[in-house]
Every structure is written in C-alpha cells, then in structure tokens.
Design a protein around this motif. Structure first.
Motif, PDB file in Angstrom:
ATOM      1  N   ALA A   1       0.821  -1.219   0.000  1.00 37.06           N
ATOM      2  CA  ALA A   1       0.000   0.000   0.000  1.00 37.06           C
ATOM      3  C   ALA A   1       0.856   1.271   0.000  1.00 37.06           C
ATOM      4  CB  ALA A   1      -0.929  -0.012   1.210  1.00 37.06           C
ATOM      5  N   ASP A   2       2.134   1.159   0.405  1.00 32.16           N
ATOM      6  CA  ASP A   2       3.010   2.344   0.442  1.00 32.16           C
ATOM      7  C   ASP A   2       3.611   2.679  -0.911  1.00 32.16           C
ATOM      8  OD1 ASP A   2       2.678   2.269   3.133  1.00 32.16           O
ATOM      9  OD2 ASP A   2       4.458   1.013   3.465  1.00 32.16           O
ATOM     10  N   ASP A   3       3.505   1.751  -1.834  1.00 28.86           N
ATOM     11  CA  ASP A   3       4.071   1.965  -3.155  1.00 28.86           C
ATOM     12  C   ASP A   3       3.420   3.201  -3.785  1.00 28.86           C
ATOM     13  OD1 ASP A   3       4.567   1.667  -5.948  1.00 28.86           O
ATOM     14  OD2 ASP A   3       4.962  -0.466  -5.599  1.00 28.86           O
ATOM     15  N   PRO A   4       4.221   4.154  -4.291  1.00 25.12           N
ATOM     16  CA  PRO A   4       3.632   5.370  -4.872  1.00 25.12           C
ATOM     17  C   PRO A   4       2.632   5.074  -5.992  1.00 25.12           C
ATOM     18  CG  PRO A   4       6.025   5.589  -4.704  1.00 25.12           C
ATOM     19  CD  PRO A   4       5.700   4.188  -4.291  1.00 25.12           C
ATOM     20  N   LEU A   5       2.887   4.022  -6.750  1.00 20.57           N
ATOM     21  CA  LEU A   5       1.958   3.660  -7.817  1.00 20.57           C
ATOM     22  C   LEU A   5       0.593   3.274  -7.233  1.00 20.57           C
ATOM     23  CD1 LEU A   5       1.707   3.058 -10.931  1.00 20.57           C
ATOM     24  CD2 LEU A   5       2.238   0.675 -10.354  1.00 20.57           C
ATOM     25  N   ILE A   6       0.642   2.478  -6.164  1.00 22.50           N
ATOM     26  CA  ILE A   6      -0.593   2.020  -5.516  1.00 22.50           C
ATOM     27  C   ILE A   6      -1.334   3.206  -4.881  1.00 22.50           C
ATOM     28  CG2 ILE A   6      -1.506   0.553  -3.654  1.00 22.50           C
ATOM     29  CD1 ILE A   6      -0.473  -1.007  -6.121  1.00 22.50           C
ATOM     30  N   ARG A   7      -0.576   4.099  -4.272  1.00 28.43           N
ATOM     31  CA  ARG A   7      -1.211   5.303  -3.699  1.00 28.43           C
ATOM     32  C   ARG A   7      -1.872   6.134  -4.790  1.00 28.43           C
ATOM     33  NH1 ARG A   7       2.415   7.689   1.201  1.00 28.43           N
ATOM     34  NH2 ARG A   7       2.618   5.711   2.264  1.00 28.43           N
ATOM     35  N   GLY A   8      -1.169   6.226  -5.922  1.00 35.59           N
ATOM     36  CA  GLY A   8      -1.726   6.972  -7.056  1.00 35.59           C
ATOM     37  C   GLY A   8      -3.026   6.350  -7.540  1.00 35.59           C
TER      38      GLY A   8
END
Ligand SMILES: Nc1ncnc2c1ncn2[C@@H]1O[C@H](COP(=O)(O)OP(=O)(O)O)[C@@H](O)[C@H]1O
Ligand SMILES: [Mg+2]
Length: 311
Positions: free
Chosen positions: A237-244
């Motif tokens: 969930a911390d992955d910037p892609l996932i946050r995006g």
C-alpha cells in the motif's frame, strides 16, 4: 430485512461471494441485469446495491446487461440508494477509451492508443504505429479482440476477413505493443477504495485472455500447471503507484476495482486496464489470510449497518 443486492449478469461468478458473505454474516441477494421488469415509479428495496456489470456480458448471452445497468442504476441513484460502483462506474467499465483518458490525465504512463470507429479507418490508422502493435476492443474484458500484429499486410488481411472480431460498440483500439521485461503483468486489487493485494499474472504462455475466474482455467490433462496467478507480496500500500491508484479511484468514485500494469523492457511502468468487476483467483484467495471476497463482504456489510444515533 435489508440486504446487499449484487447486480450482475453471470450466476457462475456469485458462489465464491455467496460463501464469503455467509461467513461474514452479511445477507446477499442476487439481482440479474437485463431480465425481468423494473417499475420505475416504485421505490427500490432498502439496502446497499453493488453493481458488477461486466464489459464482456454480451459474450455470455447478456446483450442487454449494459443498458439494463444504466436504467437500473439511475433509478436506484434517483432514490438516494447507496450504490457501490454506480452508473458512472458502469459507463467507465465498458470503455477502455474512458479508462485511458482518466489514467492519462492523472499522470500515469499509458500505452499510446488510437480509437477507430468502424472498420474502414483501421488499416490507415495502423500505419501510425510501429510494429508490432496490438488491437483490443473498447468494450473489452477477458482479452476481447486483443491480437498482436507483426506486419501491416497481415493486419489488412485480418480486417478484411471474416475472422475480424466485431467489437460490441463498433470501436476497435489500436495500441502500442508493450514488451514486458519479465513474463508477467500485475493486477492490483482495491476494495472500498483501499489496496487489498497485488497479483502476478503469468503471461509466459503468450495469450491475452487472462481472466482470473475459476471458470476460465483450462487444465491440461495429466499436467500440474504452474499457477497462473500468485500474490506479489512485495507490492504494498506504500508503493507510490498504488497510492496513485487509490487517489484516482477516489476521484472517479470507484470503490471495487482491479488495475493492471506491466513493466516494460525499457523500464516503463505502464497502466492499461481498469476492471470494476473482479473475479478473484481461487488460488490467490486460498493462499492469503484475508481473502478479497471476505473483504468485499465486510466492506458492503459495513455500509448496511445503521449510522450511530447522534448524541
Ligand atoms: N499494450 C499492450 N502491450 C502488450 N500486451 C498487452 C497490452 N495491453 C494488454 N496486453 C496484454 O493483454 C491482456 C489483456 O489486455 P487488457 O487491456 O487487460 O484487456 P481485457 O480488459 O480484455 O483484459 C493484458 O493482461 C496483457 O497481458
Ligand atoms: Mg485485463
């Protein structure tokens, strides 16, 4: 008694959810899209409504599902019913062009794509792409119309032939072919707008029909196949892609979705598909502590609970 109503076109996809809802103690009722009668002047039942309109419903004899969803969801929304993946999401589901536009605007890397209306312009439009390129249906799902072409003449012959797959809405997409760095794509699942898990989908067999439903698995006699779908625990969930993705889903009002991306041999991470009707892989579901089907049941069941009284 109030319940969660699941609006759908395919009874085969319901049992996995029915078991999860039962285990979570959440009442689930089926509502078939494109069948029966809708009294537009009557009040809908009390409850939460979850649309599972699928872009490929027309391939299962449910040609009316798309328009039935539009009619039914507008009616439910007019009464202020809580609808999960409502009418705006239903139109998003059936248009890869709309998905592409939203992804692009939000700043995600997307494959260069051209929409061709009808058959006539296809050959000429293809010349605007380097080889290889691919086709896919605007109203897609389960790899509909996804084909790779390595030369223009073969494409012209396909377009003229009886083999040409007519898209449900008459829109064929031409798309830049993305060479995968490794033979897999990733599908990130979101429930209640929050990341649940990411699945590695093995593409080494070379096919484009990557439906995760149990019904789509084709076991070879006597061969224990490599699992097609596996959790990718390193995607978090911390992955910037996932946050995006979470931000994008919030903007679009999409509450349950699976988003597909791949990393190319030149290091691009490209997003190419937003599914608002996920069938979770039974292999993956069995391998994790908190299966997505159960999370869906808890999320929707939570929406049923009456709001606490004001003090
Ligand atoms: N531009 C592309 N280049 C290479 N492979 C692709 C591309 N787009 C899709 N694919 C492959 O084809 C599969 C199906 O395409 P997708 O856009 O997800 O359509 P569908 O909605 O029918 O699943 C993908 O999972 C991926 O493996
Ligand atoms: Mg896909």
């Amino acid at each position: 008694m109030t319940a969660v109503y699941v609006l759908h076109d395919n009874p085969d996809w319901i049992p996995a959810f029915a078991r999860a809802f039962e285990a979570e103690g959440v009442p689930l009722r089926e509502w078939r899209l494109g069948e029966g009668v809708l009294d537009l002047d009557a009040e809908p039942p009390q409850g939460v409504f979850w649309s599972r309109l699928s872009a490929s419903s027309h391939t299962r004899g449910a040609e009316r599902a798309k328009d039935a969803a539009r009619a039914t969801l507008s009616w439910l929304e007019s009464w202020g019913r809580r609808v999960v993946n409502g009418s705006a999401v239903a139109s998003f589901e059936v248009s890869k062009a709309a998905q592409h536009a939203a992804l692009r605007r939000a700043g995600f890397d997307v494959p260069r794509t051209v929409a061709v209306f009808g058959r006539e312009g296809l050959s000429e439009a293809a010349r605007g792409f380097d080889l290889p390129f691919i086709t896919k249906h605007n109203q897609g799902g389960k790899g509909l119309g996804v084909r790779r072409f390595d030369d223009y003449a073969a494409f012209d012959a396909y377009v003229e032939s009886t083999e040409f797959e007519e898209p449900a809405d008459g829109i064929t997409l031409l798309q830049e072919f993305l060479p995968s760095a490794e033979p897999f794509v990733t599908r990130a699942e979101f429930i209640g707008g929050r990341f649940a898990y990411a699945v590695r989908v093995d593409t080494s067999a070379g096919g484009f029909e990557l439906c995760p439903a149990e019904a789509c698995a084709v076991p070879e006699a006597g061969v224990e196949p490599e699992p097609l779908f596996r959790v990718r625990p390193e995607v978090t969930a911390d992955d910037p892609l996932i946050r995006g993705y979470e931000e994008l889903l919030a903007q679009l009002g999409i509450e349950i979705a699976g988003i597909e991306f791949l990393t190319t041999s030149t290091g691009r991470t490209v997003t190419y598909d937003i599914n608002t009707n996920t069938n979770y892989s039974p292999d993956v579901e069995a391998a994790i502590d908190d299966p997505a089907t159960r999370r869906v049941a808890r999320f929707l069941g939570g929406l049923l609970a009456p709001a606490p009284a004001a003090v």
